[in-house]
Design an enzyme around this catalytic site. Sequence first.
Site, PDB file in Angstrom:
ATOM      1  N   GLN A  97      57.416  70.507  20.111  1.00 19.73           N
ATOM      2  CA  GLN A  97      56.995  69.743  21.920  1.00 19.73           C
ATOM      3  C   GLN A  97      55.909  68.414  21.849  1.00 19.73           C
ATOM      4  O   GLN A  97      56.169  67.395  21.224  1.00 19.73           O
ATOM      5  CB  GLN A  97      55.626  70.305  22.637  1.00 19.73           C
ATOM      6  CG  GLN A  97      56.758  72.486  22.319  1.00 19.73           C
ATOM      7  CD  GLN A  97      56.020  73.451  22.264  1.00 19.73           C
ATOM      8  OE1 GLN A  97      54.822  73.057  22.967  1.00 19.73           O
ATOM      9  NE2 GLN A  97      56.635  74.449  21.831  1.00 19.73           N
ATOM     10  N   ASN A 118      65.590  81.334  28.887  1.00 19.94           N
ATOM     11  CA  ASN A 118      65.510  80.896  26.650  1.00 19.94           C
ATOM     12  C   ASN A 118      65.845  80.829  26.283  1.00 19.94           C
ATOM     13  O   ASN A 118      65.728  82.665  25.362  1.00 19.94           O
ATOM     14  CB  ASN A 118      64.159  80.379  27.205  1.00 19.94           C
ATOM     15  CG  ASN A 118      63.628  79.489  25.671  1.00 19.94           C
ATOM     16  OD1 ASN A 118      64.370  78.113  25.626  1.00 19.94           O
ATOM     17  ND2 ASN A 118      62.765  80.431  24.704  1.00 19.94           N
ATOM     18  N   GLU A 119      66.578  81.032  24.882  1.00 19.47           N
ATOM     19  CA  GLU A 119      67.039  81.789  24.025  1.00 19.47           C
ATOM     20  C   GLU A 119      67.218  83.525  23.877  1.00 19.47           C
ATOM     21  O   GLU A 119      66.935  84.165  23.726  1.00 19.47           O
ATOM     22  CB  GLU A 119      65.729  81.487  22.712  1.00 19.47           C
ATOM     23  CG  GLU A 119      65.852  80.412  22.495  1.00 19.47           C
ATOM     24  CD  GLU A 119      65.206  79.541  21.515  1.00 19.47           C
ATOM     25  OE1 GLU A 119      64.500  80.617  21.106  1.00 19.47           O
ATOM     26  OE2 GLU A 119      64.433  78.762  20.886  1.00 19.47           O
ATOM     27  N   ASN A 165      60.374  80.301  24.224  1.00 17.83           N
ATOM     28  CA  ASN A 165      59.714  81.061  24.771  1.00 17.83           C
ATOM     29  C   ASN A 165      59.336  81.618  26.032  1.00 17.83           C
ATOM     30  O   ASN A 165      58.946  82.875  26.815  1.00 17.83           O
ATOM     31  CB  ASN A 165      59.414  82.087  23.613  1.00 17.83           C
ATOM     32  CG  ASN A 165      60.447  82.087  22.837  1.00 17.83           C
ATOM     33  OD1 ASN A 165      60.878  81.674  22.436  1.00 17.83           O
ATOM     34  ND2 ASN A 165      59.964  82.212  20.972  1.00 17.83           N
ATOM     35  N   GLU A 201      65.924  71.919  22.773  1.00 17.18           N
ATOM     36  CA  GLU A 201      65.465  72.279  21.485  1.00 17.18           C
ATOM     37  C   GLU A 201      65.439  71.620  20.316  1.00 17.18           C
ATOM     38  O   GLU A 201      66.053  72.356  19.474  1.00 17.18           O
ATOM     39  CB  GLU A 201      64.600  73.490  20.967  1.00 17.18           C
ATOM     40  CG  GLU A 201      63.720  74.409  22.290  1.00 17.18           C
ATOM     41  CD  GLU A 201      62.819  74.964  22.092  1.00 17.18           C
ATOM     42  OE1 GLU A 201      62.627  75.916  21.072  1.00 17.18           O
ATOM     43  OE2 GLU A 201      62.552  75.643  23.104  1.00 17.18           O
TER      44      GLU A 201
END
Length: 484
Positions: A349, A172-173, A72, A292
């Site tokens: 992560q 991203n997303e 994010n 992810e």
Amino acid sequence: MNVAQLTLDPAFRIGAIDRRLFGSLVEHMGRCVYTGIFEPGHPAADELGLRTDVLDLARELGVTVVRYPGGNFVSNYRWEDGVGPRETRPTRLDLAWRSIETNQFGLGEYMAWVRRLGAEPMMAVNLGTRGLTEAVELLEYANFPGGTRLSDQRIKNGDTEPYGIGLWCLGNEADGPWQMGHKTAYEYGRLAAETGRAMRRLDPGIELVACGSSGRHMPTFGSWEATVLEQCYDQVDFISMHAYYEEHHGDTDSFLASAVDMDAFIDEVVATADHVKAKLRSPKRLRVSFDEWNVWYQRDWHGEAALEWRQAPRLIEDDYSEIDAVVVGTYLISLLGHADRVGIACQAQLANVIAPIRTEPGGPARKQTTFHPFAHMAGLARGDALRVEPVTHQINTDAYGPVPALTAAASHDPATGAVVLFAVNRDRTAPIALDLDLRGFNGAQLRTHRLLHGERATRPGQVTVELPPASWNVLEFSTDQSDA
């Protein structure tokens, strides 16, 4: 005792194992970067402030590719803030995690860290609050040899050789309403297509990842992938997937079975991508970047809006149990079992933030339980992934119904003849006697049976192995079959 059977045979080949299955994410979130991989003044820090103790653990973990800077975080990030002399870099607000970003760690430090790790960089561009121009400028700064304003700026900043970053995430997303610059599928697909086209003009050899759904639970899942790919299919090489799981209300059986959701998620994304391929009559077959995935206990997570503005706050630093590690092993099995279509995967992560490695400021770095299954598979899975179809009893789960008690994946390295079986007994109540048929491999001998902790002695020619309840198991075989 419950008995299970499976057959290992070199003819049951799924596909070549892409070493990029064993990737990680380094995001400017919590303490992943600051006091995680980067801590000037730490006793183990090098001249750039990179923690060498964390580097050593990351090498032992076997990380092959590192996605950066998010996550994010990237959708509100100005990459220019993180290059040049540190004393002139601006401090800014990160809207994603409501944190204060000092930009003391940026692109140059990341590339130095990745090179010392011996991994491949995977760079994400901001398609949330920025767009095509900024993405192309970042690519020029990173990869163009010299003679332009941006490439000469990189040289002036101390990196005379281009970075040669070959793998790029187009945002991203973007499907998530929490994302800075959230877009509809059509808006994002058009932006990804035009950005990808421009980036390839500058560097035709790069690989591009389009944003897929940020979870199978998203209300737009399926239609998002179809609409996005209809716009950008010809410009991208991968479609991304993200998934996080946790144990809900003490339902450990469903938690141990949650990889069946990951399997279904992969199959559905692949089916959607292939539908678009057929619709567009494209000769190209898209692959998946599962960039992810992890266990993330979100029950204590109150969302980004509840966070106070701080530098490198302690965010989602989950302490993992042995059950968590076994479940992580099932996700690795799912990824290896889809090696024909999943070409990249990143456990999110690397340090501190739901991570296999934990650190303390000024203190030690240590392994979490989830470190071990990842290190086992990253270190041992070579060559070809083999199709494994166990015959086993079922366990009943509230979330997924009846689920096979045994899940497994295997690899065969034709160069050495080595065969490795990765297996999880999901049954918490009883062991499984695993009966292995290895007649397809001449001279097969079981050399080592690794459990989550420690090893068990074996004898040559052993074909039945006991898998303890709720356990992660690695069975290493030598054979007479090799290309040598």
